[in-house]
Design a protein around this motif. Structure first.
Motif, short mmCIF file in Angstrom:
data_model
loop_
_atom_site.label_atom_id
_atom_site.label_comp_id
_atom_site.label_asym_id
_atom_site.label_seq_id
_atom_site.Cartn_x
_atom_site.Cartn_y
_atom_site.Cartn_z
N ALA B 74 0.84 -1.21 0.00
CA ALA B 74 0.00 0.00 0.00
C ALA B 74 0.87 1.26 0.00
N GLU B 77 1.86 1.82 -3.52
CA GLU B 77 0.69 2.36 -4.23
C GLU B 77 0.56 3.86 -3.97
N ARG B 94 -5.42 1.85 -12.19
CA ARG B 94 -6.02 0.89 -11.24
C ARG B 94 -6.94 -0.10 -11.94
N ALA B 116 -5.59 -5.50 -2.80
CA ALA B 116 -4.95 -5.57 -4.11
C ALA B 116 -5.89 -5.14 -5.24
N TRP B 119 -5.23 -1.66 -6.29
CA TRP B 119 -3.87 -1.28 -6.63
C TRP B 119 -3.69 -1.10 -8.13
N SER B 120 -2.74 -0.23 -8.45
CA SER B 120 -2.48 0.09 -9.85
C SER B 120 -1.64 -0.99 -10.53
N VAL B 123 2.02 -1.77 -9.26
CA VAL B 123 2.09 -2.46 -7.97
C VAL B 123 1.70 -3.93 -8.14
#
Ligand SMILES: Nc1nc2c(ncn2[C@@H]2O[C@H](COP(=O)(O)OP(=O)(O)O)[C@@H](O)[C@H]2O)c(=O)[nH]1
Ligand SMILES: [Mg+2]
Lengths: 258, 218
Positions: B74, B77, B94, B116, B119-120, B123
């Protein structure tokens, strides 16, 4: 993929495929009008060059515009419903997340051609739309959608007399091409035909919820069969051009099961 | 069974991988609409490799290192988001992350942090590279190569021309991808993630987000 033995927890996803102009968006508008009172609906459109379909459906006022989402396909409408369904799956997930649970998510394909059908990785059931204005012989040309979609819709039957198409015969030939599979002859001006369509959707949804519905992949290509003389035990194969045709005689090349 | 990092690069860099890549133009569609001539696509790509793509690759490499140390992704991120000022690009990144998460969970199944899903791409790719056994330099190459192929494939849809000519552009850009990868491959911590911006690309992304009649999501 839901196991067909356990009741699914998410909305049923219904694909609507068929060539451009056959009436997919109109049919979805008709379904929304007829079903939005009893079912929680969402709609995803796959647009080739524009978000025309989403805008049409939003302006038709048949559903909260927020529940209609366009997905860009990078000029690959075929890919978006078969080879890489990611964008559509995410849009379906988002619709359900944004509106709590839904009953039915309808996905319109970017009208491509006779060979474009949905992968079961994306939809639970699909219908394939043709129209009488495309000519009575289109059903005989076949294709995976015509032959094996869960439902074949022959649309705009009100136009039959104007385009010289015998609607009854077209529907009969559709059933033959589908070996008895479901066909609905539809016109938005014919209430009875709309009831047939909505009835099919309700039945399919009920079977889906009961875990009795198995998603079928019509396949990217059109297999056709060379029947033996007694009409049994023919073999099926595909042609690279996806054409389906009938062989009057036994094929010159022997098939594995012929 | 494990395989080589280079074969993983081939697998993940293949346009046929169903991760949603065909919906992307890496900013090319709005760039062309804003008047960029298509002949400048290689220059556009070099600019990306030195800015936004470098940030993306750096974030992916760091995410891989953090995942390997069992650290908190995180934080990576957040560092990526802080370096991605366009809200449209963050949202798109994302969405792409969710596409790669499907790839990760199907090809390399295992427990994944519940966050998750938010997340982008860099990541998730870092996590995927760690799980799959892909090295940091190849991971950075993957990010650079994917960006180049995304732009050039979109160009063939937006302004069709000889695909072999476009493939030659990609080939000419390979050393630039290698150079970018070398610059970020050794990064380990979130502070080290590069922070180059490309204000025009970011502004175009914002415009594109509200444009109708577009072929590509971003
Ligand atoms: N006569 C008649 N026209 C229809 C019917 N359904 C749709 N259309 C018309 O067919 C055209 C194409 O419809 P559309 O829904 O946009 O097709 P799509 O491209 O498959 O989504 C439009 O002009 C519609 O008004 C119908 O039942 N009868
Ligand atoms: Mg339409």
């Amino acid at each position: 993929m839901p196991e067909n033995t356990t009741a699914p927890t998410r909305a049923m996803r219904l694909g609507v495929a068929g060539p451009v102009g056959t009436g997919k968006s109109s049919l979805i508008a008709t379904l929304c009008r007829a079903l939005s009172g009893e079912l929680r609906l969402g709609v995803i459109t796959n647009d080739i060059y524009t978000d025309e379909d989403a805008r049409y459906l939003k302006s038709a006022g048949v559903l909260d515009p927020e529940r209609i989402r366009p997905v860009e396909t990078g000029a690959c409408p075929h890919t978006a419903i078969r080879d890489d369904v990611t964008a559509n799956l995410l849009a379906a997930e988002d619709l359900e997340a944004d509106f709590g649970s839904l009953d039915l998510v309808i996905i319109e394909s970017g009208g491509d051609n006779l060979t474009a059908t949905f992968s079961p990785a994306l939809v639970d059931a699909q219908l394939f739309v043709l129209d009488v204005a495309g000519g009575g012989d289109v059903v005989r040309k076949g294709g995976p959608g015509i032959a094996r979609a869960d439902l074949l819709v022959i649309n705009k039957t009100d136009l039959g007399p104007y385009v010289g198409v015998d609607v009854e015969r077209m529907a009969r030939e559709g059933r033959e091409a589908r070996r008895g599979g479901s066909v609905v002859a539809l016109s938005r001006h014919d209430e009875e035909s709309i009831r047939m369509l909505t009835g099919w959707v309700r039945d399919t949804l009920a079977r889906y919820r009961a875990g009795d519905h198995t998603p079928v992949d019509p396949g990217p290509m059109a297999p056709h069969s060379h029947a033996d003389r007694d009409g049994k035990g023919g073999h099926t194969h595909t042609h690279a051009d996806s054409a389906t045709h009938t062989h009057d005689q036994a094929p010159a090349h022997a098939g594995p099961s012929a | 069974m494990s395989t080589t990092s280079s074969l993983l690069l081939a697998l993940l860099g293949d346009a046929r991988l169903p991760s949603g890549g065909h919906t992307q133009s890496a900013g090319l569609e709005p760039a062309l609409r804003a008047g960029t001539p298509s002949a400048q696509a290689p220059a556009y790509l070099r600019a990306r490799l030195r800015t936004v793509t470098r940030v993306e690759a750096g974030a992916a490499v760091v995410a891989r290192a953090v995942a390997a140390d069992d650290g908190d992704l995180a934080e990576v991120e957040a560092a990526w988001a802080a370096r991605t000022p366009s809200q449209a690009l963050r949202a798109n990144g994302r969405r792409l992350g969710r596409g790669y998460l499907r790839v990760l969970q199907t090809l390399w199944p295992g427990p994944v942090d519940t966050r998750a899903r938010t997340w982008s791409r860099p990541v998730v790719l870092g996590l995927l590279a760690h799980r799959a056994g892909m090295g940091p330099a190849d991971l950075a190459r993957l990010v650079g190569y994917d960006d180049v192929q995304t732009v050039t494939a979109a160009l063939l849809k937006l302004e069709p021309q000889d695909p072999l000519l476009i493939a030659a552009w990609v080939k000419d850009l390979l050393p630039d991808i290698d150079e970018m990868a070398t610059q970020v491959a050794h990064l380990h911590t979130t502070e080290q993630i590069p922070a180059q911006g490309a204000p025009l690309i970011e502004r175009w992304a914002e415009t594109h987000d509200t444009t109708t009649e577009r072929l590509f999501s971003a």
